[in-house]
Each structure stands twice: as C-alpha cells, then as structure tokens.
Scaffold this active site. Structure first.
Site, PDB file in Angstrom:
ATOM      1  N   GLU A 131     -26.468  28.588  -9.883  1.00  0.00           N
ATOM      2  CA  GLU A 131     -26.206  29.831 -10.621  1.00  0.00           C
ATOM      3  C   GLU A 131     -26.129  29.429 -12.087  1.00  0.00           C
ATOM      4  O   GLU A 131     -25.118  28.874 -12.523  1.00  0.00           O
ATOM      5  CB  GLU A 131     -24.884  30.452 -10.161  1.00  0.00           C
ATOM      6  CG  GLU A 131     -24.847  30.884  -8.709  1.00  0.00           C
ATOM      7  CD  GLU A 131     -25.828  31.994  -8.390  1.00  0.00           C
ATOM      8  OE1 GLU A 131     -26.117  32.806  -9.293  1.00  0.00           O
ATOM      9  OE2 GLU A 131     -26.330  32.042  -7.258  1.00  0.00           O
ATOM     10  N   CYS A 177     -22.296  34.845 -18.318  1.00  0.00           N
ATOM     11  CA  CYS A 177     -23.688  34.483 -18.000  1.00  0.00           C
ATOM     12  C   CYS A 177     -24.548  35.731 -17.959  1.00  0.00           C
ATOM     13  O   CYS A 177     -25.704  35.712 -18.363  1.00  0.00           O
ATOM     14  CB  CYS A 177     -23.727  33.754 -16.669  1.00  0.00           C
ATOM     15  SG  CYS A 177     -22.864  34.642 -15.365  1.00  0.00           S
TER      16      CYS A 177
HETATM   17  P1  NAP Z   1     -21.844  23.065 -17.790  1.00  0.00           P
HETATM   18  O1  NAP Z   1     -21.702  22.145 -18.924  1.00  0.00           O
HETATM   19  O2  NAP Z   1     -23.069  22.966 -16.956  1.00  0.00           O
HETATM   20  O3  NAP Z   1     -20.515  22.894 -16.895  1.00  0.00           O
HETATM   21  C1  NAP Z   1     -20.287  23.628 -15.740  1.00  0.00           C
HETATM   22  C2  NAP Z   1     -19.568  22.769 -14.715  1.00  0.00           C
HETATM   23  O4  NAP Z   1     -20.381  21.649 -14.416  1.00  0.00           O
HETATM   24  C3  NAP Z   1     -18.245  22.204 -15.208  1.00  0.00           C
HETATM   25  O5  NAP Z   1     -17.363  22.118 -14.127  1.00  0.00           O
HETATM   26  C4  NAP Z   1     -18.641  20.805 -15.669  1.00  0.00           C
HETATM   27  O6  NAP Z   1     -17.579  19.885 -15.617  1.00  0.00           O
HETATM   28  C5  NAP Z   1     -19.667  20.462 -14.619  1.00  0.00           C
HETATM   29  N1  NAP Z   1     -20.588  19.397 -14.998  1.00  0.00           N
HETATM   30  C6  NAP Z   1     -20.924  18.935 -16.223  1.00  0.00           C
HETATM   31  N2  NAP Z   1     -21.818  17.919 -16.097  1.00  0.00           N
HETATM   32  C7  NAP Z   1     -22.034  17.748 -14.784  1.00  0.00           C
HETATM   33  C8  NAP Z   1     -22.831  16.844 -14.017  1.00  0.00           C
HETATM   34  N3  NAP Z   1     -23.605  15.931 -14.568  1.00  0.00           N
HETATM   35  N4  NAP Z   1     -22.798  16.955 -12.673  1.00  0.00           N
HETATM   36  C9  NAP Z   1     -22.039  17.872 -12.081  1.00  0.00           C
HETATM   37  N5  NAP Z   1     -21.250  18.746 -12.744  1.00  0.00           N
HETATM   38  C10 NAP Z   1     -21.258  18.682 -14.076  1.00  0.00           C
HETATM   39  O7  NAP Z   1     -21.803  24.563 -18.226  1.00  0.00           O
HETATM   40  P2  NAP Z   1     -20.934  25.193 -19.350  1.00  0.00           P
HETATM   41  O8  NAP Z   1     -21.681  25.127 -20.607  1.00  0.00           O
HETATM   42  O9  NAP Z   1     -19.587  24.647 -19.279  1.00  0.00           O
HETATM   43  O10 NAP Z   1     -20.890  26.693 -18.773  1.00  0.00           O
HETATM   44  C11 NAP Z   1     -21.599  27.728 -19.300  1.00  0.00           C
HETATM   45  C12 NAP Z   1     -22.941  27.906 -18.598  1.00  0.00           C
HETATM   46  O11 NAP Z   1     -22.718  28.347 -17.269  1.00  0.00           O
HETATM   47  C13 NAP Z   1     -23.732  29.003 -19.272  1.00  0.00           C
HETATM   48  O12 NAP Z   1     -25.090  28.627 -19.322  1.00  0.00           O
HETATM   49  C14 NAP Z   1     -23.553  30.189 -18.336  1.00  0.00           C
HETATM   50  O13 NAP Z   1     -24.570  31.151 -18.414  1.00  0.00           O
HETATM   51  C15 NAP Z   1     -23.517  29.503 -17.011  1.00  0.00           C
HETATM   52  N6  NAP Z   1     -22.905  30.363 -16.007  1.00  0.00           N
HETATM   53  C16 NAP Z   1     -23.690  30.924 -15.052  1.00  0.00           C
HETATM   54  C17 NAP Z   1     -23.140  31.790 -14.130  1.00  0.00           C
HETATM   55  C18 NAP Z   1     -23.978  32.450 -13.076  1.00  0.00           C
HETATM   56  O14 NAP Z   1     -23.399  33.040 -12.166  1.00  0.00           O
HETATM   57  N7  NAP Z   1     -25.286  32.394 -13.142  1.00  0.00           N
HETATM   58  C19 NAP Z   1     -21.768  32.068 -14.176  1.00  0.00           C
HETATM   59  C20 NAP Z   1     -21.008  31.477 -15.170  1.00  0.00           C
HETATM   60  C21 NAP Z   1     -21.569  30.626 -16.077  1.00  0.00           C
HETATM   61  P3  NAP Z   1     -16.759  19.504 -16.935  1.00  0.00           P
HETATM   62  O15 NAP Z   1     -16.065  20.728 -17.354  1.00  0.00           O
HETATM   63  O16 NAP Z   1     -15.860  18.434 -16.465  1.00  0.00           O
HETATM   64  O17 NAP Z   1     -17.773  19.031 -17.947  1.00  0.00           O
END
Ligand code: NAP
Length: 541
Positions: A256, A290
C-alpha cells in the site's frame, strides 16, 4: 499506561533484552518528549517469528468463533479508552484530536465490528459452478477454501499510526494467522498503545508480537526470518525494495504505497462543497494522507469562482497545537516531511507558480508547523504536481475539456485514489471510469479509507493488492481449491493411460462437441466422445 508524559514506558518486555537502545518519541506540535521505547534486535525479531510459527496452528484450530470471541474484546478496550487513544495519537503524530478521533479511532471501531461480523462469510468455502458440461460428465465438484498464510508480517507508517495497522492486524488474526507488527519509529507511543489494544484480546502467547526496530533492518529481518506474507504500507521506494527482497524467497507481498491524488471539478459542481471538500481531503492531517487531494483540475468556466472560495476557506484555517480544540490543522509529523514540503513549494515558485492563498501559521520553534498553501499557475514539470508532496499544499490548474482533465489526472506514475465533483452523478461515474486509480469518489475524497467495507489500494506504482473490505480480507488468506471426484462408478479418467488413437479421437471429440461451428460437427464430436467414455468404467490396470 499514561502517555504524553516525560516518562519511560513499558515495552515488548517478552522480547527485549537489555542491549539499551531506545527510540525517543517527541510531540511534533510541542517538542515535548513523550517516552522512550526499547529497540528489539534482529535476532529477537527472528525468534518472535519462529515462536509465532509454532503458535499459529493452535490459533487456527481454535476456529473462527473462538477467534471472534477473543478479538471482540479489543473493541471494548477501545471504547473504554477512546479519549486516551485519541490524545496519544494527537500527541505522537501531531494531529488534532478531531483528526485523531474521526480518522483513526472511529474507523478502528467500525473496522473491528465489520470484520467480526463478516469474517464468517469471507472465510466460507465457495462452491464453484461447473465450467461446462464436461466438468459434470467427468464428475468433478470444486470448492475454494481460504487458508491463513501462517505468520503475517505487518509494517506500517506514521501518518495514520493507529488505524492503518489496526485493520490489518484484525483481518490477519481473524483469518487465523499469527502476526508480527512493526510500527513506524516516529510514532512508537501510538505503536505501543496499539500493542496494548491488541493484547486486550488475551490472545494465546506468541500469536501477536509487537516489535520495534529501525525500518532499514525490519524488512530484511521479516523476510529472512521467514514470515509467510508481508503486508507493507509506506513509500514507493521501500515498497520496491521489499518486493525485490521478497523475490528471493517468493514471499507474497501486499504493498500500500504513495498517492498523488487528482480532484476534477466539473462546470456543474457544487463549488462550495468542492472547495470545502478539497480543503478537508487535502489539508486535514496537515496533508499527510496517502489518499489526500494533491492536484486540483477545475473547469475554466468556474475556475475563478472556485478559487475565490478556496482562498477564503484556506485563509480561515487555524494551524497550531491542539490546546482546547482551538485549531483545524495540526503539525507535520516528521522533520524529513517538513523539508520535502518546503522543497516542493520552492521548486514550484522557482518555476513560475504563484502562492494564491496561505493560512496563518504559528512561529513556535518547538512545533513543526507549516501553513496551508494553494498554488496556482502550476504545471506538470513541477515537483508539487508530479510527485507526492504529502503536506498541506494544493496545486490548482484550469482545464478546457473533460478529456484534458482526464489526461492531466492520469499523468502520474501513481494512481491511489481520485475524485470527480459534479451535480450529475451519472456523468461523474462515467468520468471516473476513465481515471487510473484504485478508488474514485464522487463529490467527496479520502473518506472511503475510513469505511471498513471499501477496498483501498492503488493502480500503477501506488501498490499491489488491496486492504479493507472483502478484497483486503482475502489478502490475509491463500485460496485453496479442493476438487472432489463424485462419479461413484468411474474407475479412471477418460484420458488416463493406456493411450491410443481412440483416446485421441475421444479427446478431440470433446472440443468438437463443445465448440463445433455447426450442428454436424457437434454431433460428430459427441459421438467420438461417447465412444471412449465406457473406458472410464473399466479397470485401470
Ligand atoms: P516509509 O519510509 O516507507 O516508512 C514506512 C514504514 O516502513 C515505517 O514503519 C518504516 O520504519 C518502514 N521502513 C523503512 N525502511 C524500511 C525497509 N527497508 N524495510 C522495511 N520497512 C522499512 O514511508 P514514510 O515516508 O514514512 O510514509 C509515508 C508514505 O507512506 C507516503 O508515500 C504515503 O503515501 C504512504 N502511505 C500509503 C498508504 C496507503 O494505504 N497506500 C497509507 C499511508 C501511507 P521506520 O519508521 O523505522 O523508518
């Protein structure tokens, strides 16, 4: 557990050894320290997965009624702690308490009720009708059963830190899986509250484990530790990394990911509703949704009127810390996100965009606040239009024809959700069918994320698979087809060995009988087929 105070907070005590590393959480709206949370090691996570694999079969064997009985207790916990949960979400993520209650706590209550009510239907074996008369003739009856994967790993983001992982955990558990949950580092206070919420069910040991470790380690730890399914919500970049990593073991993934949602305002739209709706869906949660509105395309005949309304609405927004329900918009949760939003606005302005409207914004150094901004004179070369900004910014363009609006809306590598605004709902649905997005809302936007029944997920790079609703529930199970043989006297199949010309002719006859282009060909096929059928009732040896 009282949250929001400067004190140490209980952690995953069963797993955490004393290696000392902690995650410190502070309130983005005030800078106040909320707590410290012990960090798990990779080997502790792997141990949790190993234990979960042992616990899961018994959880599955408990049966759906037993699982529902336990899971229902979670709703009672939420009802007893409504204000505390909203308060913790508000403090840890920086959002207002209205946002926390309405877009996180209420959807969580609705989700648990919905899935407990519908799980039996979602998991019920489905009988398959025969594909054609031959399936009947050779005596097959098939059913699709749903099997849990085993251990589902869930990784969640900080923008809706409670409700997003909550629904996924509930669906996975009801389907009979064990769950390992890793919530975003930035919102560990909410993560730990979620842990307490789920543990209120009194689940058997190791069926649900909450872990806290850096994302950079979590994906590898989950996949190398052997989760049977990975459910990830977050950025496109990490989604791609995880999919690549998962290909080493062919572990199934649901992704997602990000959105860059368009909103199309037609000439016949209710402009006031459209302007207020755009502000809510684009700017509530400080734009960190998102599926929030990022790009607005307005019919040029109503562009000026719409912009006047939008300006009035945006300039009236109150941004700041939620002291006494005195603000509309809260803080930006992470400093990294503040930088992204500023970079996108600077890029747009440098390329000729105009700041058409801006809300007030506190100058408080401790609070991570940004004003809500409307940008006009934007184009698709600007970051604000071609990438996800994920902040309180709306870029607006005028269009001349609906074909142009559709082309602009689809001009993105993302396709999470979209909306069409028109008083003619039939026309709006027609336009929606041309939009490349996983959900298109008419005269509203984003709201369906709060409904448990509407599937959520995107086209293009917005992800793979769906969460929520029957489709989302299905992502927590594998379909298993049981094909039963029901012809009582048949001793072998028509086409089993030994082979010869008659078997070949009989097989060819099946095609001719079913699909012959005229009656003669069909009758000829039936004759050939019937000639070999008696072999089904003769001994195989
Ligand atoms: P992110 O950097 O991808 O982080 C999301 C989650 O992934 C966090 O728990 C993060 O942990 C973890 N993570 C980071 N690196 C990882 C890796 N290499 N392997 C596994 N997990 C890892 O995303 P964000 O920038 O925080 O969140 C915003 C994004 O999420 C936006 O693009 C938004 O659109 C998207 N989003 C999508 C939806 C949907 O339903 N489509 C809903 C909400 C958000 P840490 O916090 O420890 O780094």
């Amino acid at each position: 557990m009282e949250m929001g105070k400067k004190e140490k907070v209980e952690t995953s005590e069963e797993l955490t050894q004393s290696h000392g590393e902690v995650t410190v959480c502070t309130c983005p709206a005030t800078g106040e320290k909320l707590g410290e949370f012990s960090v798990n090691t990779v080997s502790e996570v792997e141990e949790a997965i190993r234990r979960a694999k042992m616990a899961q079969p018994l959880w599955k064997e408990m049966g759906l009624s037993g699982r529902i009985k336990k899971i229902r207790k979670i709703r009672d916990y939420i009802m007893e702690h409504l204000d505390e949960i909203a308060q913790t979400i508000s403090q840890d993520a920086g959002k207002t308490r209205v946002d926390a209650m309405m877009t996180e706590v209420v959807p969580a209550c609705m989700a648990i009720s919905y899935y407990c009510r519908k799980a039996r239907r979602f998991l019920k074996p489905k009988r398959l009708g025969a594909g054609n008369i031959i399936s009947y003739a050779i005596g097959k009856r098939s059913k699709i059963f749903r099997s849990p994967f085993g251990v589902v790993g869930i990784i969640s983001p900080w923008n809706y830190p409670y409700t997003i992982p909550f629904s996924e955990v509930i669906m996975a558990l009801l389907a009979g899986n064990a769950v390992i949950l890793k919530a975003a580092s930035e919102t560990q206070a909410v993560g730990h509250l979620l842990k307490a919420t789920i543990e209120a069910a009194g689940l058997p040991r190791d069926v649900f484990t909450y872990v806290n470790l850096a994302g950079s380690l979590a994906g590898d730890a989950f996949l190398e530790g052997g989760v049977d399914k990975l459910f990830f919500t977050g950025s496109v970049a990490i989604g791609k990394y995880l999919m690549k990593k998962a290909s080493e073991t062919l572990t199934p993934v649901s992704l997602e990911l990000g959105g860059n949602d368009p909103m199309i305002v037609c000439e016949d739209a209710d402009l006031k509703r459209a302007a207020v709706g755009a502000v809510w869906a684009g700017i509530q949660n400080a734009g960190q949704s998102c599926g929030g509105v990022e790009r607005i395309y307005v019919d040029q005949k109503v562009y000026s009127d719409f912009m006047v309304l939008l300006k009035k609405m945006v300039e009236s927004l109150r941004v700041g810390p939620d002291q006494d329900f005195n603000v509309d918009i809260g803080a930006i949760t992470t400093r990294r996100q503040m930088e992204t939003v500023r970079r996108h606005i600077d890029d747009a302005v440098a390329r000729g965009a105009r700041i058409f409207a801006r809300s007030q914004c506190p100058l408080d150094k401790n609070g991570q606040f940004l004003p809500a901004v409307v940008l006009s004179e934007v184009d698709h070369e600007m970051l604000v239009m071609k990438e996800e900004t994920f902040g309180p910014v709306l870029g607006v363009m005028a269009f001349e024809t609906i074909e142009e609006a559709i082309r602009l809306a689809n001009d993105s590598h993302l396709g999470l959700t979209a909306s069409i605004w028109s008083k003619d709902r039939k026309k709006a649905v027609k336009i929606a069918r041309h939009i490349q997005a996983g959900a298109v809302t008419i005269n509203d936007h984003l709201v369906s994320h709060g409904f448990a029944e509407t599937p959520w997920g995107g086209f293009k790079q917005s992800g793979i698979g769906r969460t929520h609703g029957e489709l989302g529930f299905a992502e927590m199970t594998e379909p298993q087809c049981i094909v039963n043989d029901i012809l009582p006297f048949a001793r072998k199949q028509l086409f089993w060995h030994p082979h010869g010309k008659s078997v070949y002719n009989g097989s060819k006859g099946i095609s001719q009988f079913l699909y012959g282009r005229n009656l003669g060909e069909r009758l000829n096929g039936a004759y050939k087929m019937l000639r070999v059928m008696p072999r089904m009732f003769r001994s195989g040896l």
